[in-house]
Design a protein around this motif. Structure first.
Motif, PDB file in Angstrom:
ATOM      1  N   MET A  95      -6.969   4.544   6.022  1.00 10.47           N
ATOM      2  CA  MET A  95      -7.199   3.658   4.877  1.00 10.47           C
ATOM      3  C   MET A  95      -7.959   2.405   5.316  1.00 10.47           C
ATOM      4  O   MET A  95      -8.731   1.837   4.548  1.00 10.47           O
ATOM      5  N   LYS A 113       0.346   5.580  -0.406  1.00  9.72           N
ATOM      6  CA  LYS A 113      -0.629   6.668  -0.481  1.00  9.72           C
ATOM      7  C   LYS A 113       0.118   7.960  -0.767  1.00  9.72           C
ATOM      8  O   LYS A 113       1.037   8.335  -0.054  1.00  9.72           O
ATOM      9  N   ASP A 140     -11.134  -7.640   0.014  1.00  8.83           N
ATOM     10  CA  ASP A 140     -10.504  -6.446  -0.551  1.00  8.83           C
ATOM     11  C   ASP A 140     -11.465  -5.273  -0.364  1.00  8.83           C
ATOM     12  O   ASP A 140     -12.620  -5.340  -0.759  1.00  8.83           O
ATOM     13  N   ALA A 175     -11.207  -2.258  -1.625  1.00  7.81           N
ATOM     14  CA  ALA A 175     -11.194  -1.231  -2.664  1.00  7.81           C
ATOM     15  C   ALA A 175     -12.631  -0.882  -3.043  1.00  7.81           C
ATOM     16  O   ALA A 175     -13.446  -1.761  -3.313  1.00  7.81           O
ATOM     17  N   GLY A 176     -12.964   0.393  -3.024  1.00 10.27           N
ATOM     18  CA  GLY A 176     -14.292   0.849  -3.423  1.00 10.27           C
ATOM     19  C   GLY A 176     -15.354   0.683  -2.357  1.00 10.27           C
ATOM     20  O   GLY A 176     -16.502   1.050  -2.581  1.00 10.27           O
ATOM     21  N   THR A 177     -14.992   0.132  -1.211  1.00  4.33           N
ATOM     22  CA  THR A 177     -15.983   0.000  -0.136  1.00  4.33           C
ATOM     23  C   THR A 177     -15.978   1.263   0.718  1.00  4.33           C
ATOM     24  O   THR A 177     -14.950   1.607   1.291  1.00  4.33           O
ATOM     25  N   VAL A 183       0.819  -1.214   0.000  1.00  2.00           N
ATOM     26  CA  VAL A 183       0.000   0.000   0.000  1.00  2.00           C
ATOM     27  C   VAL A 183       0.854   1.266   0.000  1.00  2.00           C
ATOM     28  O   VAL A 183       1.759   1.413   0.823  1.00  2.00           O
ATOM     29  N   SER A 196      -3.249   4.801  -3.014  1.00  2.00           N
ATOM     30  CA  SER A 196      -2.900   5.133  -4.392  1.00  2.00           C
ATOM     31  C   SER A 196      -2.460   3.881  -5.129  1.00  2.00           C
ATOM     32  O   SER A 196      -2.654   3.731  -6.327  1.00  2.00           O
ATOM     33  N   GLU A 197      -1.827   3.005  -4.352  1.00  2.00           N
ATOM     34  CA  GLU A 197      -1.418   1.713  -4.923  1.00  2.00           C
ATOM     35  C   GLU A 197      -1.648   0.660  -3.855  1.00  2.00           C
ATOM     36  O   GLU A 197      -1.650   0.963  -2.667  1.00  2.00           O
ATOM     37  N   GLN A 218      -3.478  -2.820  -1.926  1.00  2.00           N
ATOM     38  CA  GLN A 218      -4.817  -3.153  -1.459  1.00  2.00           C
ATOM     39  C   GLN A 218      -4.849  -3.262   0.049  1.00  2.00           C
ATOM     40  O   GLN A 218      -3.857  -3.605   0.689  1.00  2.00           O
ATOM     41  N   GLN A 264      -8.253   6.408   0.225  1.00  2.00           N
ATOM     42  CA  GLN A 264      -8.079   5.268  -0.658  1.00  2.00           C
ATOM     43  C   GLN A 264      -6.599   5.139  -0.994  1.00  2.00           C
ATOM     44  O   GLN A 264      -5.949   6.152  -1.248  1.00  2.00           O
TER      45      GLN A 264
END
Lengths: 387, 274, 378
Positions: C51, C14, C69, C71-73, C12, C59-60, C62, C57
């Motif tokens: 995060m 950011k 995962d 992501a997007g939650t 991860v 930047s790279e 998960q 979120q």
């Protein structure tokens, strides 16, 4: 005729300012709220002259260098005051007002600062009663010639043999119709009110002024314009309440609506009618055959005028037919002075809006002081407006 | 010592005029109009003669303020919580700048935009003839929203700007959807600003007469119109004074009610802008 | 392999514009652990926590919560709850409504009876039963802290996130709360992730400490490990008090390295990485590993400059010629039996093997991360 959507679109800035100035100059009814809201006064003050011209020696000691006049919007040729200043060195500050009542209130409150003002016929007796206007010294008004005045219009300036006011011009209250939208010819107040509830539905305006609105409703039944009779007023009220939901507006500021085509018919004063017809030929001016109002505006001098000599000097100047004719050409209202009429161009004298046929004038009535100050009519108007 | 000038100011500009009007309100109309001394409550007894005006005003003021609120809130929300920091001042200035021109001028501009040679001319060009926008309730509402929008936006902006962003995160963290967070946190905590703006606009609307006159054709009679007519047309000053006093009392009631509501719901005191 | 981690970071990073707040973090937190993210301000620990909460979120890479995962939650769909810095309690709600806030968001809706009973239980758990109708501003800092805890725990999250939860409390309350939090975590048995800049707090409460610096994890381990075996100079310095003595590598002695100090003394020290002959090093000596004795014995001779009496122990600032001032902590009831006085000469000794030598490089933490995963140490 090709039609572009820009035709008549007033949204460009120059156009808007243009419209606003026109509004200020003439299309605004004098009895509307403009003066009251200060716009009129503000623009008049903005435009007022500052004394830069050298003062001629002959006038300097007696006239001072400035004076102030209370009048109606677009009632004078601006050149008149410029020329007066050139001649006498006195700069004239112009205060414009929205209604006679407002003028009265200001003068009654005192320290108005005016040395000349322009009341309408039916207020003069009230001013005299309140003792706030000056009996005129006719010797100081050599340009005034009573013998040349139409006696029909001068009467109310003289009370018990004393002249308190001299006439400026006269006019009538009829209605203006856009004949392209309302094609049926109309000649009476009955037709005015009936059309307002039929073809003219939601396109008709009446004055925000009890004198004319109630007076012309009384005319529907053939009653006197000045009626104070309970039963007659009750009939007029019934008519007004019936018409109310059909109206476009209750407003004395009717020129914009008529010009924009939103309103098709409106109660209208002579000078507005003349201006509307001049610019938009399909707008006709009609005098109800039942009668209605005829009025005269006068010049008078307040008792507490700070500069009476200048007030007299300006009044005398305005009474000069050569000056007065320019005034009449500027504001469009007919003159009371035969000397002025002689100088007016033929097309003005032939304009039936300004100089209606005698048979139409006959039934017209002057508004009475009692009509204007009657509390019952004020309440009726309030009920009509709040209906 | 400092209280001196403030008190004098209050006395000169608020208390004395109020007393004058109160005295007028128990007087009588002189035969030629104006005031003559008397002691009577006849003017107050006559208040029902303007009941319609009161009623119209009491309907217009909250509806107008509500319409204003509905437009102002999203703007204030965007300015306070969404707009990029460097744009915020510029956008706020844009909200305020129209206030530098008189309301009369701006309302006149609307008269032309809504009048027959404004939008209806455009509509006629695309085939809709004789559409009338001016002198309709919609035009009045538009004029009111336009005229009073900054007064509504600013207090709401202030209360949203003060809002602790972590509360919004806390709400989301506890499972609240954005809508739920908005309703139970953002909206409630901005309520002092909402109530300030609402009562400000509403009180000004209680005395409004210009916009209904210009954009509504003067067909609907408000307290403001009644006052103008009584003071400047029929010159019935005592009756006008009685109505004015009543209007002041109504305004006070509105202010107190707004204050109560916002205190109760948000647990915070209202934003004092006035 | 162990069970699915409660929290897992995989690569991860950011970034905020040009600034990298967190860079290439790999981390796995096993179930029911009490983990502290420890580091100075700006080290990226709060960003990591946010995060997990879903407020930022990556930047790279998960972030996983219990193997999912994220992501997007959005935050409101994550099975975690946070105790915010300064608590972020809702000022317009009373204590009970604050606690019940999360319960009211549950879909399908919970009955009001259930909401009331669960909120009541939560308040009881934090010993605030009977405070339900209090206004937030009527509570003390410690009480507000408990409300924030109850509000977060009432939703029975998989993981509780704590962002500097004790920073606003005074010292005594802080220590009480440390114990309370520890008990709470054991009682409920869910994972706590604590963000703090206070190393004492991190060491005393957590099962694992994750030391961060410059957006990276510098060391991860049990508190004792972090304290006794700091991975690098930064950790040694940041975690606990220590004396850092400059010197150069003079030779090797089996696993140990011989370091020549500024005054010429050569001491044997343990090392974490390979060291070159002649390399500049810092030697860490914990104050409590120093022993004080009568002049004549020991490694260094010094003069006591200050003494701070701490009850069961005392701390001394001792000036040593050519080395500087050393901090020593002595248990005065045993050993010498007497307190040294300022101005008194004293001998300083230490058990061999206690000094720890680190290369004196400025770029700490780049290549020296030793332990990446909790699995390695658990």
């Amino acid at each position: 005729m090709s039609k572009s959507y820009r035709d008549g679109l007033p949204i460009s800035p120059e156009n808007f300012v243009d419209q606003l100035m026109r509004l200020k100059r003439g299309s605004i009814g004098r009895r509307d709220f403009l003066g009251l809201t200060g716009l009129g006064i503000a623009t008049a003050v903005m435009a007022r002259e500052i004394g830069i011209m050298p003062t001629p020696a002959f006038a300097a000691e007696s006239l001072g260098d400035r004076m102030s006049i209370a009048t109606w919007p677009n009632y004078h040729d601006p050149a008149t005051f410029e020329n007066f200043k050139k001649d006498t060195g006195v700069a004239v500050e112009v205060n414009v007002f929205g209604s006679n009542e407002e003028m009265l209130a200001k003068l009654q409150a005192g320290a108005s600062g005016w040395s000349l003002f322009v009341p309408t016929n039916y207020t003069i007796s009230t001013y005299k009663k309140l003792g706030i206007i000056e009996p005129l010294e006719m010797a100081k008004l050599p340009n005034f010639d009573g013998s040349q005045e139409d006696p029909r219009f001068t009467g109310e300036g003289t009370i018990e043999g004393v002249t308190y006011a001299v006439p400026k011009n006269w006019g009538t209250t009829g209605f203006a119709v856009n004949t392209k939208k309302l094609t049926k010819p109309m000649t009476s107040w009955k037709e005015f009110w009936d059309t307002a509830m039929a073809e003219g539905d939601s396109r008709t305006m009446v004055h925000d002024y009890q004198l004319t609105t109630i007076g012309n409703a009384l005319k529907y039944y053939g009653y006197s314009f000045n009626s104070l009779k309970q039963d007659e007023l009750a009939k007029a009220e019934e008519l007004l309440l019936k018409v109310k939901p059909h109206l476009f507006a209750v407003s004395s500021d009717y020129q914009p609506g008529m010009r924009a085509g939103d309103a098709w018919m409106t109660m209208c004063w002579t000078n507005d009618g003349a201006q509307l017809h001049r610019d938009i030929p399909e707008i006709a001016y009609v005098l109800g055959k039942e009668g209605g109002e005829i009025w005269t505006d006068f010049y008078a001098i307040p008792k507490d005028a700070p500069n009476k000599p200048a007030g007299y000097a300006l009044l005398n100047y305005l009474m000069n037919p050569q000056v007065a004719v320019k005034e009449h050409l500027a504001n469009g209202a007919p003159s009371t002075d035969a000397r002025v009429n002689k100088l007016l161009p033929k097309e003005v004298l032939d304009n039936p809006i300004l100089y209606p046929a005698a048979d139409l004038l006959t039934p017209l009535e002057f508004g009475a002081a009692a009509t204007l100050t009657d509390p019952g009519r004020a309440e009726l108007m309030a009920r009509f407006k709040s209906a | 010592m400092l209280l001196g000038p403030a008190t004098a100011w209050l006395v000169v500009f608020l208390v004395l005029p109020f007393i004058a009007i109160a005295v007028f309100s128990v007087g009588e109309r002189a035969p030629e109009g104006g005031y003559q001394a008397a002691f009577t409550f006849a003017q107050y007894a006559n208040l029902p003669a303007r009941a319609t005006a009161f009623w119209n005003t009491m309907v217009l003021a909250p509806i107008g303020a509500l319409a204003c609120l509905l437009v102002a809130y999203p703007v204030a929300y965007y300015l306070a919580l969404r707009a990029p920091q460097r744009w915020r001042l510029i956008l706020l200035a844009l909200v305020v700048i129209p206030f530098w021109t008189s309301l009369l001028m701006r309302t006149y501009a609307w008269m032309y935009v809504l009048g027959g040679r404004g939008i209806p001319a455009l509509l006629a060009y695309i085939g809709f003839e004789d559409v009338r926008l001016i002198n309709t309730p919609g035009a009045v509402l538009l004029g009111i929203v336009y005229g009073y929008l900054p007064l509504m936006i600013l207090p709401i902006y202030v209360s949203l700007e003060r809002l602790d962003r972590r509360l919004l995160e806390a709400s989301a963290d506890l499972g609240a959807t954005p809508l739920s967070t908005f309703l139970s946190v953002t909206l409630k905590l901005s309520l002092p600003g909402v109530m300030t703006g609402f009562s400000l606009v509403m009180i000004l609307l209680l005395g409004e007469y210009l916009i209904p006159t210009l954009l509504g054709g003067g067909k609907v009679f408000f307290i403001g119109n009644a006052l103008v007519d009584l003071f400047l047309q029929s010159r019935n000053w005592p009756f006008g004074s009685a109505i004015a006093i009543t209007l002041v009392l109504v305004s006070v009631v509105v202010l107190i009610a707004a204050n109560r509501i916002s205190t109760r719901v948000s647990g915070a005191r209202r934003v004092d802008l006035i | 392999m162990t069970a699915v981690p409660d929290i897992e970071f995989r690569g991860v990073t950011k970034r905020y514009g040009a600034v990298t707040a967190v860079s290439g973090i790999d981390l796995a937190v096993p179930p029911s652990a009490f983990v502290a993210l420890l580091g100075p301000s700006g080290c990226g620990k709060t960003t990591c926590l946010r995060m997990i909460g879903g407020f930022e979120q990556p930047s790279e890479g998960q972030v996983f919560i219990r193997g999912q995962d994220m992501a997007g939650t959005p935050p409101y769909r994550r099975p975690v709850n946070m105790v915010f810095q300064q608590y972020a309690l809702f000022p317009h709600l009373d204590v009970e409504d604050n606690v019940a806030y999360g319960l009211r968001q549950a879909r399908p809706r919970l009955s009001s009876r259930e909401i009331a009973s669960r909120a009541g239980e939560a308040l009881e758990m934090v010993r605030l039963a009977g405070y339900g109708r209090r206004k937030i501003h009527e509570l003390s800092g410690g009480q507000q802290q408990r409300v924030a805890l109850a509000r977060a725990l009432v939703n029975k999250p998989a993981v509780l996130l704590l962002d500097e939860p004790l920073a606003a409390l005074d010292k005594k309350l802080r220590i009480d709360m440390q114990i309370e939090l520890q008990n709470l975590q054991r009682e409920i048995g869910i994972t706590f992730v604590l963000v703090t800049h206070d190393q004492e707090e991190a060491l005393s409460m957590s099962d694992f400490v994750c030391v961060m610096n410059g957006g990276r994890i510098v060391q991860l381990g049990q508190p004792s490990e972090i304290y006794d075996e700091p991975a690098d100079l930064f950790v040694a310095d940041f975690v606990g008090k220590t004396n850092l003595l400059s010197g150069t590598v003079a030779g090797h002695m089996g696993d140990l390295v011989e370091v020549a100090l500024a005054d010429g003394t050569v001491i044997a020290a343990r090392k974490r990485t390979a060291l070159q002959q002649g390399e500049a090093v810092s030697v860490s000596l914990r104050p409590e590993s120093l022993s004080l004795g009568a002049p004549g014995s020991g490694r260094f001779k010094g003069i006591v400059r200050n003494r701070i009496f701490l009850g069961s122990t005392a701390e001394y600032a001792i000036e040593v010629q050519g080395i500087g001032t050393l901090l020593a902590k002595a248990d005065h009831l045993i050993g010498h039996g007497n307190l040294f006085k300022p101005g008194e000469p004293v001998a300083i000794g230490f058990a061999s093997g206690t000094p720890l030598a680190f290369p004196e490089t400025k770029n700490n933490g780049t290549n020296q991360r030793v332990d990446k995963h909790v699995e390695i140490i658990s």
